[in-house]
Design an enzyme around this catalytic site. Structure first.
Site, short mmCIF file in Angstrom:
data_model
loop_
_atom_site.label_atom_id
_atom_site.label_comp_id
_atom_site.label_asym_id
_atom_site.label_seq_id
_atom_site.Cartn_x
_atom_site.Cartn_y
_atom_site.Cartn_z
N ASP A 30 0.80 -1.24 0.00
CA ASP A 30 0.00 0.00 0.00
C ASP A 30 0.82 1.28 0.00
O ASP A 30 0.29 2.35 -0.21
CB ASP A 30 -0.89 0.06 1.26
CG ASP A 30 -1.94 -1.03 1.25
OD1 ASP A 30 -2.20 -1.57 0.17
OD2 ASP A 30 -2.49 -1.34 2.32
N ASN B 62 22.39 8.02 -18.92
CA ASN B 62 23.71 8.67 -18.97
C ASN B 62 23.62 10.17 -19.18
O ASN B 62 24.58 10.79 -19.64
CB ASN B 62 24.55 8.02 -20.08
CG ASN B 62 23.91 8.23 -21.46
OD1 ASN B 62 22.71 8.50 -21.56
ND2 ASN B 62 24.70 8.11 -22.51
N GLU C 121 27.91 -3.34 -22.97
CA GLU C 121 28.37 -3.46 -24.36
C GLU C 121 29.72 -2.79 -24.65
O GLU C 121 30.48 -3.26 -25.48
CB GLU C 121 27.30 -2.93 -25.32
CG GLU C 121 26.87 -1.50 -25.07
CD GLU C 121 25.74 -1.01 -25.97
OE1 GLU C 121 25.34 -1.77 -26.86
OE2 GLU C 121 25.25 0.12 -25.77
#
Length: 780
Positions: A166, A532, A629
């Site tokens: 809640d 970023n 990456e």
């Protein structure tokens, strides 16, 4: 705490014992908290015990109180509910029950108790603590415990973590489970919307929240509901008229559905309950619309915890262990909570008191006060809802200003919600709002059109970017852009996007020297999965991407657990920013997360492989490794995969998975919808003020640094920061801010994965007081 008195965290718990229990209604994310308490407790050298079935287990003792091991909390992170069980307990309310509980703890040498539950459970814990010395002397008198045992257990430390869907506990921005409950609700609202549109129906949805309207309020913001009923703000006495007028206006604007959200505790000004059936009957009788009621019930408590709740549970668990082990007989029982993105410790009874004050204010019908006591975040939600749902856009044709809205950079979920609220708040203020397609390129080519109220109807829940977005920067098209600013009489620009929106803003600032037309106010709303953008701790779209990664990691972990002895290497997006890899690592329980901001060598890779070899000897025969990456140009995902495959020969198999663009897609999460909606509203309010300020001799001329800003969330507030001031804080080569708050969560990731590293306890939460906190609270 300063560095001088900075203990070795690894020996902080030696000779101590901690018990952890979950009590009251279950909430998703409780397991993440239990897992963190167990692992960090063990890391500090303490013994940790599970108490099964909440306070009932504490009273019954025996097999209900069992020592936990590192492996016993494995695979718990992604499970909903609470694995160690929770029960409502009458015995603990009686002193006799508490006496038995004290006896069970003393016999096991446990003097630290971590309670995860709602305000009732936490109040019980505080009572227990205040009676502790009396309970001990009673036990000693009746010969149940020895003098030595009593001396060893002189005082009891208690720390509470609030687990309640809640979000009804004052002093904490978000309680564990709230975000997951919103996920469940929104999934259902989205599903109902499609059927309602097919049949032109009105739906009345009832959500949980007996005394607190948080779930209902945020749901209505996240799905653009026509009306919301919450206990804190009962509607005016003529609400029936108002509601019916509102519903028919929405229909007349061309909408095919109406959605009304009701909190189960909704009441009118006289304290009389308003039920979903009452509303249905009213709509059918007065308007004749085909109206259906859906009561969501316990669905909201179920399902897997969202990424936010897992990270929240984990962070709070770590903080709870530190608070327990640093506790003295004089520190009051505290609650560990989150304010903005800061962990704080608050006195338990102060929070309970304010929470009770809200309920009392509502009982006595002092509704304005109840709303104030809920805190600034709740009030802001309410203000934005009222604006978007209850203010009619002016009918007069003479618009005050013309503001253009556009998306820049890669698509991110939540962009459309930001566009919608920017457009609608603009119209409410009496402005003319233009939308630009395809970013700066569209601005140069004149792909610009005027947006009315219904142009952005139903956009909140749609992923991607409906306006179209490009990475093109403005500099090389200043001529055409200036011409179009004049042609369309654009007096302000709202840029919703990622790093390109920010660098584009910097270029516009530079261009002001040569082009007077560019001297108009602009504001950047950060929207990118990478998180970023300098000047903001969070970006719109990051939460959705994080949940997507998390869900995939869960499935991969399940597959790995089935095949045994398998390690998965998963590549995430984010450019050079390691936010997604780190946070997904925390939320999915990864063994390692490689990121650019924390350089690693072949030696580190070797340590990680060795760590996994050791792990395969335990009962947990699987591994999960995340790699951002662009974390290292030579140690690519393939390289790491090959290294692991070679080194793990005969011990474990490796598999790799590049997640790719699925991270940019999908329907936005409740957090992103709500965050985007509030950012859009705040940006547009600022914009109207700035344009008025810059009005000189019949035209707009804005040439000060503060007329080009990034609107960002910083710690606890939404702030406007001039783009030129953010330049020093930016690493332009790698497109990331120089300082990033989430890097300090990295040690937690490693400790939870069983690395023997130093946890710097100097950056732990400080003790605060609720009243002081009320005024400085997150302004979102």
């Amino acid at each position: 705490m300063t560095h001088e008195d900075h203990h070795e965290a690894k020996t902080l718990g030696v000779g101590k014992a901690i018990a952890v229990l979950t009590s009251g209604g279950d909430a998703q994310g409780m397991n993440a908290a239990v897992r963190a308490v167990v692992r960090v407790g063990i890391y500090t050298g303490a013994r940790v015990f599970f108490v099964h079935e909440g306070y009932q287990g504490l009273v019954d003792g025996g097999d209900n109180i069992r020592e936990a091991t590192w492996e016993s909390v494995s695979m718990m992170l992604q499970l909903g509910g609470t694995v160690i069980g929770s029960a409502r307990c009458k015995d603990f309310r009686e002193r006799e029950g508490r006496l038995r509980a004290a006896h069970n703890l003393v016999k096991r040498g446990i003097t630290n108790l971590c309670v995860i539950g709602g305000d009732g459970s936490l109040t019980g814990a505080d009572t227990f603590r205040s009676e502790w010395s009396d309970l001990l002397s009673d036990l000693q008198k009746s010969g149940k415990i020895t003098v030595e045992e009593a001396a060893k257990s002189r005082y009891l430390n208690i720390v509470g973590l609030v687990g309640s869907i809640d979000n009804d506990f004052c002093g904490t921005d978000m309680t564990i489970g709230t975000d997951s409950a919103l996920h469940r609700i929104i999934e259902i609202v989205d599903a109902i919307t499609t059927t309602a549109q097919s049949h032109q129906r009105t739906f009345v949805l009832e959500v949980m929240g007996r005394h607190c309207g948080y779930l209902a309020l945020v749901t209505s913001l996240s799905c653009g509901a026509d009306w919301v009923f919450i206990p804190e703000c009962p509607p005016d006495n003529d609400w029936e008229e108002h509601l019916c007028r509102r519903l028919s206006e929405t229909r007349n604007r061309g909408s095919r559905l109406n959605i009304i959200i009701v909190a189960e505790g909704a009441i009118d000004r006289n304290g009389k309950p308003i039920s979903s059936e009452d509303i249905r009957n009213l709509v059918v009788k007065r308007l004749g619309y085909d109206t259906r009621v859906t009561v969501l019930g316990h669905v909201q408590r179920g399902g897997t915890p969202s990424a936010f709740d897992r990270i929240l549970g984990s962070r709070m668990g770590v903080e709870a262990v530190m608070a327990l082990l640093e506790g003295t007989p004089d520190t009051p029982a505290c609650v560990v909570s989150l304010s903005g993105n800061q962990a704080v410790r608050l006195p338990l009874m102060e929070c309970v008191q304010v929470t009770k004050d809200v309920t009392r204010a509502m009982d006595e019908r002092r509704f304005d006060e109840a709303l104030k006591l809920r805190g600034r975040s709740f009030m802001n939600n309410w203000e934005v809802y009222k604006l978007l749902a209850h203010v009619r856009p002016p009918v007069s044709k003479s618009a005050s200003y013309t503001v253009a809205v556009m998306n820049v950079g890669a698509p991110a979920a939540g962009m459309n919600a930001a566009v919608r609220s920017t457009v609608r708040i603009g119209l409410i203020q009496g402005n003319r709002v233009l939308v630009v397609h395809d970013g700066f390129e569209g601005l140069a080519k004149g792909q610009i059109e005027e947006a009315g109220w219904s142009y952005v109807g139903g956009w909140t829940g749609q992923g991607g970017s409906k306006l179209g977005t490009k990475r093109t920067l403005p500099k090389k098209s200043f001529e055409q852009i200036s011409a179009n600013i004049t042609k369309f009489n654009i007096q302000g620009l709202v840029l919703i996007g990622g790093f390109e929106a920010y660098t584009g803003g910097l270029e516009l600032m530079e261009g002001r020297k040569h082009y007077d037309e560019l001297c108009i106010p602009f504001v950047v709303i950060p929207a990118t999965v990478s998180n970023n953008v300098p000047g903001s701790d969070f970006s719109v779209g990051t939460d959705t991407a994080l949940n997507t990664i998390c869900m995939t990691c869960d499935r991969i972990k399940q597959s790995a657990a089935g095949t045994k002895r398998r390690v998965f290497i998963i590549e995430t997006m984010g450019g050079y920013c390691g936010y997604l890899a780190t946070m997904a690592g925390l939320a999915a329980g990864a063994d390692a997360a490689y990121i650019f901001e924390e350089p690693f060598t072949i030696r580190d890779l070797q340590v990680n492989v060795e760590h996994l070899v050791q792990k395969m000897k335990t009962t947990v025969k699987r591994g999960l490794v995340l790699r951002n990456e662009k974390c290292n140009e030579n140690y690519t995902t393939d390289f790491i995969f090959n290294l692991y495959s070679e080194e793990g020969k005969g011990i474990f198999d490796s598999r790799k998975n590049v997640l790719g663009h699925m991270q940019q897609g999908g329907s936005p999460t409740p957090f992103d919808r709500n965050f985007a909606t509030k950012m859009g509203a705040k940006a547009m309010n600022w914009m109207s003020g700035k344009i008025k300020e810059s009005y000189r001799n019949g035209r707009i001329f804005a040439n000060t640094p503060d007329s080009g800003c990034v609107l960002g969330m910083r710690k606890r507030a939404l702030v406007f920061q001039p783009v030129t001031e953010l330049k020093e804080q930016t690493d332009f080569e790698h497109r990331i801010p120089k300082e990033q708050w989430w890097l300090k969560l990295r040690p937690i990731l490693k400790i939870l994965a069983k690395y023997e590293i130093d946890l710097d306890t100097s950056d732990h939460a400080h003790f605060e007081h609720v009243s002081r906190k009320r005024s400085g609270e997150a302004n979102v």
